[in-house]
Design an enzyme around this catalytic site. Structure first.
Site, PDB file in Angstrom:
ATOM      1  N   LYS A  78       0.863  -1.194   0.000  1.00  0.00           N
ATOM      2  CA  LYS A  78       0.000   0.000   0.000  1.00  0.00           C
ATOM      3  C   LYS A  78       0.892   1.233   0.000  1.00  0.00           C
ATOM      4  CE  LYS A  78      -4.568   0.476   0.413  1.00  0.00           C
ATOM      5  NZ  LYS A  78      -5.613  -0.453  -0.017  1.00  0.00           N
ATOM      6  N   GLY A 174     -23.547   3.620   4.004  1.00  0.00           N
ATOM      7  CA  GLY A 174     -22.588   4.174   3.037  1.00  0.00           C
ATOM      8  C   GLY A 174     -23.009   3.859   1.618  1.00  0.00           C
ATOM      9  N   GLY A 176     -21.598   5.060  -1.384  1.00  0.00           N
ATOM     10  CA  GLY A 176     -20.601   5.594  -2.310  1.00  0.00           C
ATOM     11  C   GLY A 176     -20.480   4.723  -3.552  1.00  0.00           C
ATOM     12  N   VAL A 178     -19.171   1.808  -4.077  1.00  0.00           N
ATOM     13  CA  VAL A 178     -19.554   0.402  -3.898  1.00  0.00           C
ATOM     14  C   VAL A 178     -20.980   0.307  -3.344  1.00  0.00           C
ATOM     15  CG1 VAL A 178     -19.009  -1.766  -2.746  1.00  0.00           C
ATOM     16  CG2 VAL A 178     -17.158  -0.260  -3.481  1.00  0.00           C
TER      17      VAL A 178
HETATM   18  P1  NAD Z   1     -16.694   6.009  -1.311  1.00  0.00           P
HETATM   19  O1  NAD Z   1     -15.821   7.037  -0.686  1.00  0.00           O
HETATM   20  O2  NAD Z   1     -17.091   6.133  -2.727  1.00  0.00           O
HETATM   21  O3  NAD Z   1     -18.054   5.891  -0.475  1.00  0.00           O
HETATM   22  C1  NAD Z   1     -18.137   5.839   0.902  1.00  0.00           C
HETATM   23  C2  NAD Z   1     -19.505   6.410   1.270  1.00  0.00           C
HETATM   24  O4  NAD Z   1     -19.743   6.115   2.640  1.00  0.00           O
HETATM   25  C3  NAD Z   1     -19.593   7.921   1.092  1.00  0.00           C
HETATM   26  O5  NAD Z   1     -20.777   8.236   0.375  1.00  0.00           O
HETATM   27  C4  NAD Z   1     -19.621   8.451   2.534  1.00  0.00           C
HETATM   28  O6  NAD Z   1     -20.388   9.628   2.649  1.00  0.00           O
HETATM   29  C5  NAD Z   1     -20.255   7.286   3.246  1.00  0.00           C
HETATM   30  N1  NAD Z   1     -19.939   7.178   4.674  1.00  0.00           N
HETATM   31  C6  NAD Z   1     -18.718   7.286   5.258  1.00  0.00           C
HETATM   32  N2  NAD Z   1     -18.837   7.083   6.581  1.00  0.00           N
HETATM   33  C7  NAD Z   1     -20.144   6.843   6.816  1.00  0.00           C
HETATM   34  C8  NAD Z   1     -20.900   6.594   7.987  1.00  0.00           C
HETATM   35  N3  NAD Z   1     -20.325   6.521   9.199  1.00  0.00           N
HETATM   36  N4  NAD Z   1     -22.232   6.391   7.867  1.00  0.00           N
HETATM   37  C9  NAD Z   1     -22.840   6.449   6.656  1.00  0.00           C
HETATM   38  N5  NAD Z   1     -22.157   6.706   5.516  1.00  0.00           N
HETATM   39  C10 NAD Z   1     -20.843   6.902   5.605  1.00  0.00           C
HETATM   40  O7  NAD Z   1     -15.967   4.616  -1.009  1.00  0.00           O
HETATM   41  P2  NAD Z   1     -16.171   3.243  -1.777  1.00  0.00           P
HETATM   42  O8  NAD Z   1     -15.180   3.137  -2.875  1.00  0.00           O
HETATM   43  O9  NAD Z   1     -17.627   3.043  -2.032  1.00  0.00           O
HETATM   44  O10 NAD Z   1     -15.694   2.224  -0.649  1.00  0.00           O
HETATM   45  C11 NAD Z   1     -16.506   1.959   0.486  1.00  0.00           C
HETATM   46  C12 NAD Z   1     -15.752   1.069   1.464  1.00  0.00           C
HETATM   47  O11 NAD Z   1     -15.407  -0.155   0.811  1.00  0.00           O
HETATM   48  C13 NAD Z   1     -14.432   1.658   1.966  1.00  0.00           C
HETATM   49  O12 NAD Z   1     -14.220   1.215   3.292  1.00  0.00           O
HETATM   50  C14 NAD Z   1     -13.400   1.030   1.049  1.00  0.00           C
HETATM   51  O13 NAD Z   1     -12.129   0.959   1.674  1.00  0.00           O
HETATM   52  C15 NAD Z   1     -13.990  -0.347   0.860  1.00  0.00           C
HETATM   53  N6  NAD Z   1     -13.578  -1.008  -0.378  1.00  0.00           N
HETATM   54  C16 NAD Z   1     -13.793  -0.400  -1.585  1.00  0.00           C
HETATM   55  C17 NAD Z   1     -13.413  -1.042  -2.748  1.00  0.00           C
HETATM   56  C18 NAD Z   1     -13.664  -0.415  -4.100  1.00  0.00           C
HETATM   57  O14 NAD Z   1     -13.544  -1.130  -5.100  1.00  0.00           O
HETATM   58  N7  NAD Z   1     -14.019   0.847  -4.166  1.00  0.00           N
HETATM   59  C19 NAD Z   1     -12.799  -2.296  -2.693  1.00  0.00           C
HETATM   60  C20 NAD Z   1     -12.610  -2.907  -1.435  1.00  0.00           C
HETATM   61  C21 NAD Z   1     -13.006  -2.240  -0.282  1.00  0.00           C
END
Ligand code: NAD
Length: 340
Positions: A78, A174, A176, A178
């Protein structure tokens, strides 16, 4: 720095700085037994370089476990780029980071992570080929969502006796990249959706487009439901939140969901089935890794379907050995990473 390396069991920690672009970068390489270290780069504000290194180290370790259990020929790494208050040129900063990656001669391959974008990866790609998730390679998030959806079905089958999600009450925290894509699939499968997001715009979208019921973050964790799906930030499962949960299963995309390893036992004691995060959320890594190797979409999709089989195996082991699925997953990964 050595204490940080020892705590996470890192193979190497590389630092680079470039005063012309403002680059201050840390690359943590955890384990390369199965292949070169693959893992995203974060571009975030950190209070100091120690906390940035600690973040990179822990995340690199998680990537080793994730790649090992996903059956990928990659190790875990990382990178963290400490975000300055002002940069003359973001593109120049990411190009400088690309030159830093190139000095490692392929031992570390980077990808998108918190605070970075496919456009940043394009800048890195001007300096090194050891980069994935560029604009041409595509966004891994829909593949993460696809894997989590399959993992939720496998978890429902293991705990509720059915993988038909129709009529199940599912709470997604959340929305976002995903979380929203996953919520779309859950709604299409007929689940009753409860949702929360810190961003009111995302919440409103889920209400309007998916017919989801909005909740505050605090209320969502304690709302009665069948499956709780953390897709926001890590550390969401701690002794306080677990005591409030009102669900049969926790299965979501967020990384590092357990605030500490003992929380896995607390979930067990409460009769809640926990899908180990790095197993259920490995779809994005699988996509990025196989795409980097030139695999076809059909091959990638085939690999993604193995997420549910892997989870089912872990649940069976956990039940037979009376241990938490999180402990079983860790042990399976460690056998691959540290064979005797
Ligand atoms: P993102 O930043 O696009 O979305 C995260 C969302 O969660 C945002 O809309 C934010 O406002 C919301 N959020 C944050 N804290 C919150 C809370 N306490 N309560 C409610 N909503 C909250 O991130 P993402 O790419 O969708 O990833 C989401 C999670 O999955 C992260 O932990 C990331 O590390 C993990 N992840 C993502 C991927 C990927 O392919 N993007 C792969 C593996 C793991």
């Amino acid at each position: 720095m050595f204490a940080i390396m020892q705590a996470a069991g890192l193979e190497a920690l590389h630092l680079a700085q470039d005063p012309h672009t403002g680059l201050q970068a840390i690359i943590a390489i955890h384990n390369t037994r199965l292949g070169p270290a693959l893992g995203g780069c974060r571009y975030l504000v950190y209070p100091d370089s120690q906390s940035a290194a600690a973040d990179a180290a822990l995340l690199a370790k998680g990537m080793s476990y994730k790649a090992a259990l996903a059956g990928l020929p990659f190790g875990g790494g990382k990178a963290v780029l400490i975000r300055p208050a002002h940069v003359p040129s973001r593109a120049a900063l990411f190009e400088a980071f690309g030159r830093f990656i190139e000095t490692l001669k392929g031992r570390y391959i980077t990808a998108v992570d918190s605070g970075t974008s496919a456009a940043d990866m394009d800048c890195i790609a001007q300096q090194t080929q050891h980069v994935t998730s560029t604009t041409t390679a595509g966004d891994p998030s829909p593949h993460t969502a696809m894997g989590v959806f399959a993992g939720i079905r496998a978890s429902a089958l293991a705990r509720l006796g059915t993988d038909d999600l129709h009529g199940l009450r599912i709470a997604v925290q959340g929305l976002g990249h995903v979380g929203f894509a996953l919520a779309e699939q859950l709604a299409a499968a007929g689940a009753e959706l409860l949702v929360s997001d810190l961003d009111p715009g995302r919440l409103q979208l889920a209400v309007e487009q998916l017919g989801a019921q909005p909740r505050t973050t605090e209320d969502l964790a304690s709302s009665p439901c069948d499956i709780f799906v953390p897709c926001g930030l890590g550390g969401v499962l701690n002794p306080q939140t677990v005591a409030q949960l009102h669900c049969a299963v926790v299965a979501g995309a967020a990384n590092n969901q357990l605030a500490n390893p003992e929380v896995a036992e607390q979930l067990e004691a409460r009769g809640i089935l926990y899908a180990p995060d790095y197993v259920i959320n490995s779809g994005g890594l699988i996509y990025v890794a196989l795409k980097h190797q030139g695999a076809s979409l059909a091959e990638i999709t085939n690999h993604l379907t193995q997420i549910s089989t892997r989870l089912t195996d872990i649940y069976a082991h956990a039940q037979a050995e009376n241990r938490s699925p999180a402990r079983v997953a860790d042990q399976l990964a460690e056998r691959l990473l540290y064979p005797r």
